[in-house]
Design a protein around this motif. Structure first.
Motif, PDB file in Angstrom:
ATOM      1  N   GLY A 125      28.581  20.277  75.073  1.00  0.00           N
ATOM      2  CA  GLY A 125      28.726  18.916  75.587  1.00  0.00           C
ATOM      3  C   GLY A 125      28.485  18.794  77.077  1.00  0.00           C
ATOM      4  N   ALA A 126      28.225  19.917  77.759  1.00  0.00           N
ATOM      5  CA  ALA A 126      28.106  19.888  79.218  1.00  0.00           C
ATOM      6  C   ALA A 126      26.687  20.186  79.692  1.00  0.00           C
ATOM      7  N   TRP A 127      25.733  20.065  78.789  1.00  0.00           N
ATOM      8  CA  TRP A 127      24.358  20.355  79.208  1.00  0.00           C
ATOM      9  C   TRP A 127      23.392  19.477  78.404  1.00  0.00           C
ATOM     10  N   ARG A 128      22.165  19.405  78.894  1.00  0.00           N
ATOM     11  CA  ARG A 128      21.175  18.552  78.248  1.00  0.00           C
ATOM     12  C   ARG A 128      19.762  19.077  78.566  1.00  0.00           C
ATOM     13  N   PRO A 129      18.867  19.217  77.580  1.00  0.00           N
ATOM     14  CA  PRO A 129      17.498  19.633  77.894  1.00  0.00           C
ATOM     15  C   PRO A 129      16.720  18.524  78.602  1.00  0.00           C
ATOM     16  N   VAL A 130      15.896  18.902  79.571  1.00  0.00           N
ATOM     17  CA  VAL A 130      15.059  17.904  80.263  1.00  0.00           C
ATOM     18  C   VAL A 130      13.574  18.185  80.065  1.00  0.00           C
ATOM     19  N   ALA A 131      13.249  19.384  79.620  1.00  0.00           N
ATOM     20  CA  ALA A 131      11.868  19.711  79.263  1.00  0.00           C
ATOM     21  C   ALA A 131      11.924  20.806  78.206  1.00  0.00           C
ATOM     22  N   GLY A 132      11.036  20.734  77.228  1.00  0.00           N
ATOM     23  CA  GLY A 132      11.088  21.751  76.178  1.00  0.00           C
ATOM     24  C   GLY A 132       9.765  21.905  75.470  1.00  0.00           C
ATOM     25  N   VAL A 133       9.480  23.145  75.090  1.00  0.00           N
ATOM     26  CA  VAL A 133       8.248  23.461  74.358  1.00  0.00           C
ATOM     27  C   VAL A 133       8.590  24.432  73.239  1.00  0.00           C
ATOM     28  N   VAL A 134       8.046  24.156  72.060  1.00  0.00           N
ATOM     29  CA  VAL A 134       8.178  25.051  70.910  1.00  0.00           C
ATOM     30  C   VAL A 134       6.758  25.363  70.442  1.00  0.00           C
ATOM     31  N   VAL A 135       6.396  26.651  70.460  1.00  0.00           N
ATOM     32  CA  VAL A 135       5.037  27.053  70.072  1.00  0.00           C
ATOM     33  C   VAL A 135       5.109  27.893  68.805  1.00  0.00           C
ATOM     34  N   ASN A 136       4.384  27.452  67.775  1.00  0.00           N
ATOM     35  CA  ASN A 136       4.187  28.285  66.583  1.00  0.00           C
ATOM     36  C   ASN A 136       2.844  28.996  66.759  1.00  0.00           C
ATOM     37  N   PRO A 137       2.878  30.295  67.053  1.00  0.00           N
ATOM     38  CA  PRO A 137       1.621  30.971  67.392  1.00  0.00           C
ATOM     39  C   PRO A 137       0.694  31.128  66.205  1.00  0.00           C
ATOM     40  N   VAL A 138       1.199  31.016  64.995  1.00  0.00           N
ATOM     41  CA  VAL A 138       0.347  31.199  63.814  1.00  0.00           C
ATOM     42  C   VAL A 138      -0.404  29.908  63.490  1.00  0.00           C
ATOM     43  N   SER A 139       0.304  28.787  63.474  1.00  0.00           N
ATOM     44  CA  SER A 139      -0.352  27.501  63.185  1.00  0.00           C
ATOM     45  C   SER A 139      -1.079  26.956  64.404  1.00  0.00           C
ATOM     46  N   GLY A 140      -0.701  27.449  65.596  1.00  0.00           N
ATOM     47  CA  GLY A 140      -1.283  26.925  66.831  1.00  0.00           C
ATOM     48  C   GLY A 140      -0.631  25.634  67.293  1.00  0.00           C
ATOM     49  N   GLU A 141       0.431  25.197  66.618  1.00  0.00           N
ATOM     50  CA  GLU A 141       1.086  23.956  67.027  1.00  0.00           C
ATOM     51  C   GLU A 141       1.907  24.173  68.304  1.00  0.00           C
ATOM     52  N   ILE A 142       1.787  23.197  69.213  1.00  0.00           N
ATOM     53  CA  ILE A 142       2.583  23.201  70.446  1.00  0.00           C
ATOM     54  C   ILE A 142       3.359  21.891  70.487  1.00  0.00           C
ATOM     55  N   PHE A 143       4.662  21.967  70.275  1.00  0.00           N
ATOM     56  CA  PHE A 143       5.518  20.788  70.362  1.00  0.00           C
ATOM     57  C   PHE A 143       6.082  20.750  71.778  1.00  0.00           C
ATOM     58  N   ALA A 144       5.989  19.572  72.409  1.00  0.00           N
ATOM     59  CA  ALA A 144       6.399  19.488  73.811  1.00  0.00           C
ATOM     60  C   ALA A 144       7.089  18.166  74.078  1.00  0.00           C
ATOM     61  N   ALA A 145       8.074  18.193  74.987  1.00  0.00           N
ATOM     62  CA  ALA A 145       8.751  16.956  75.361  1.00  0.00           C
ATOM     63  C   ALA A 145       9.331  17.098  76.759  1.00  0.00           C
ATOM     64  N   ALA A 146       9.323  15.982  77.471  1.00  0.00           N
ATOM     65  CA  ALA A 146      10.031  15.900  78.758  1.00  0.00           C
ATOM     66  C   ALA A 146      10.897  14.650  78.708  1.00  0.00           C
ATOM     67  N   ALA A 147      12.096  14.743  79.280  1.00  0.00           N
ATOM     68  CA  ALA A 147      13.050  13.629  79.192  1.00  0.00           C
ATOM     69  C   ALA A 147      12.437  12.348  79.751  1.00  0.00           C
ATOM     70  N   GLY A 148      12.423  11.321  78.931  1.00  0.00           N
ATOM     71  CA  GLY A 148      11.882  10.026  79.343  1.00  0.00           C
ATOM     72  C   GLY A 148      10.384   9.908  79.215  1.00  0.00           C
ATOM     73  N   HIS A 149       9.715  10.952  78.753  1.00  0.00           N
ATOM     74  CA  HIS A 149       8.251  10.943  78.683  1.00  0.00           C
ATOM     75  C   HIS A 149       7.716  11.119  77.270  1.00  0.00           C
ATOM     76  N   GLY A 150       8.568  11.116  76.264  1.00  0.00           N
ATOM     77  CA  GLY A 150       8.116  11.227  74.884  1.00  0.00           C
ATOM     78  C   GLY A 150       7.850  12.671  74.473  1.00  0.00           C
ATOM     79  N   ALA A 151       7.438  12.806  73.218  1.00  0.00           N
ATOM     80  CA  ALA A 151       7.171  14.132  72.635  1.00  0.00           C
ATOM     81  C   ALA A 151       5.769  14.143  72.047  1.00  0.00           C
ATOM     82  N   THR A 152       5.153  15.305  72.072  1.00  0.00           N
ATOM     83  CA  THR A 152       3.799  15.444  71.519  1.00  0.00           C
ATOM     84  C   THR A 152       3.706  16.698  70.656  1.00  0.00           C
ATOM     85  N   ARG A 153       2.708  16.668  69.754  1.00  0.00           N
ATOM     86  CA  ARG A 153       2.324  17.890  69.045  1.00  0.00           C
ATOM     87  C   ARG A 153       0.873  18.158  69.392  1.00  0.00           C
ATOM     88  N   GLY A 154       0.632  19.323  69.988  1.00  0.00           N
ATOM     89  CA  GLY A 154      -0.724  19.699  70.364  1.00  0.00           C
ATOM     90  C   GLY A 154      -1.282  20.697  69.379  1.00  0.00           C
TER      91      GLY A 154
END
Ligand code: IPD
Length: 287
Positions: A125-154
Motif C-alpha cells: 500500500g506504500a508504493w506505486r509503479p510509474v513506468a513498466g515494461v513486460v517483454v515476452n522474448p518468444v512471442s516478441g511482445e513488448i507491453f509498456a506503460a507510463a503513469a498517465g500516458h496509457g499502455a501499449t503492446r509492441g
C-alpha cells in the motif's frame, strides 16, 4: 480505493519507461540467447517446484548492472539476491524471468518484467509503479506503460494502444489465475478456485503473473486473480493493466498485495471481487 503517490521532483515517467524498455529487451535477449540446453537448478526456495535457474540470476545481474549505469542513485529490488537502496525516491522492481517454470520446460509464456516505482515496495500500500515494461522474448511482445500516458503492446516495431476488454458479466469472463509454490497455499487456492469456476466462462493458468496482467490489458483474458504475488511479479503488469483501463486491487478495493490481486474491466472486476470475497469467506483462512 487505490490512490496516487506524488512523483519525486524532476522524474519523468516516459524517461523511466525508455530505460525500462532498453534494459528489459537486453535481459530478454540474454535469457533466450544464453539459455543452456540443460538448465541447472541453482537453488530452491519455498519448495522443490520453485525453480530458480542460473539464468534468473544472470538476467537479474544484467538488469541491476544496466540500471546502475543509467540511474545510479535509484534503488533496486528483484526476485533474486542483490538489491540496493536508493536516494531518488525511485526503486526499480524487476522479475528477471516471470514464468520460471514455463522457461524451464520451454513453454513460450515467460517474460522479463521491469518497473520503476515510487514509495517503498517493501510496504504493501506504500508504493506505486510509474513506468513498466513486460517483454515476452518468444512471442516478441513488448507491453509498456507510463503513469498517465496509457499502455501499449509492441510487436515487430509497431506499438498499439491497449484497452481492456469490455466483458459484460462474470459468467462470460475468461479468467486467468495462478498458484503459489507451497502445498498448503495451493490447497487453499484450489478450494477458492472450486467456488469461482462455476461462475465464470472458463479459467486459464498460463504461468506468468506479469503476462496475465498484460493479457487483461490487451483483452486476451477478461480478468485475473491470484493470492500470494510479490511486488516483482505484479509491479509492471499492474501499471500496464490500469493504464489500459482495468481495475487492479485487493479484495477490499485497496492496492493489490500478497493477500490478493484482482484485475479486470470495471464490471467484471466488481463481480469477480464479490465472488472471491464469498469464496474466501466460505473456505476460511489458509492455515
Ligand atoms: C510465478 C508466476 C506464476 C504465479 C506465481 C509466481 P515466477 O513467478 O508469475 O504465474 O502463479 O505465483 O510466483 O516464480 O515464475 O517468477
Amino acid at each position: 480505493m487505490t490512490r496516487a503517490l506524488p512523483l519525486p521532483e524532476g522524474v519523468a515517467p516516459l524517461e523511466l519507461l525508455a530505460i525500462a524498455r532498453t534494459v528489459a529487451l537486453e535481459a530478454a535477449a540474454l535469457i533466450v540467447d544464453e539459455r543452456p540446453g540443460d538448465l541447472g537448478v541453482a537453488e530452491t526456495k519455498s519448495s522443490r517446484t520453485d525453480v530458480v535457474t542460473v539464468m534468473d540470476q544472470a538476467s537479474q545481474d544484467l538488469l541491476s548492472r544496466r540500471i546502475a549505469e543509467l540511474r545510479p542513485d535509484d534503488g533496486f529490488a528483484g526476485e533474486e539476491r542483490g538489491g540496493r537502496p536508493g536516494s531518488t525516491g525511485i526503486t526499480w522492481v524487476v522479475d528477471p524471468i516471470d514464468g520460471t517454470v514455463n522457461y524451464l520446460y520451454g513453454l513460450a509464456a515467460y517474460a522479463v518484467s521491469v518497473a520503476a516505482v515510487v514509495g517503498d515496495p517493501g510496504r504493501p500500500g506504500a508504493w506505486r509503479p510509474v513506468a513498466g515494461v513486460v517483454v515476452n522474448p518468444v512471442s516478441g511482445e513488448i507491453f509498456a506503460a507510463a503513469a498517465g500516458h496509457g499502455a501499449t503492446r509492441g510487436e515487430g516495431g509497431i506499438a498499439r494502444p491497449l484497452r481492456v476488454a469490455g466483458a459484460g458479466s462474470l459468467d462470460l469472463a475468461l479468467c486467468a489465475t495462478g498458484f503459489g509454490y507451497g502445498a498448503r497455499r495451493r490447497a487453499w487456492q484450489g478450494a477458492v478456485l472450486a467456488e469461482v469456476l462455476p461462475q465464470v466462462r472458463d479459467i486459464r493458468r498460463l504461468g506468468s503473473a506479469a503476462l496475465d496482467l498484460c493479457r487483461v490489458a490487451d483483452g486476451t483474458v477478461d480478468a485475473y486473480y491470484e493470492r500470494g504475488l510479490n511486488p516483482w511479479d505484479l509491479a509492471a503488469g499492474w501499471l500496464v493493466a490500469t493504464e489500459a483501463g482495468a481495475l487492479v486491487t485487493d479484495l477490499a478495493g485497496d492496492d493489490p498485495d500478497e493477500s490478493m490481486l484482482v484485475a479486470g474491466g470495471p464490471r467484471v472486476h466488481g463481480e469477480l471481487r464479490a465472488a472471491l470475497t464469498r469464496a474466501v469467506d466460505g473456505v476460511g483462512p489458509e492455515d
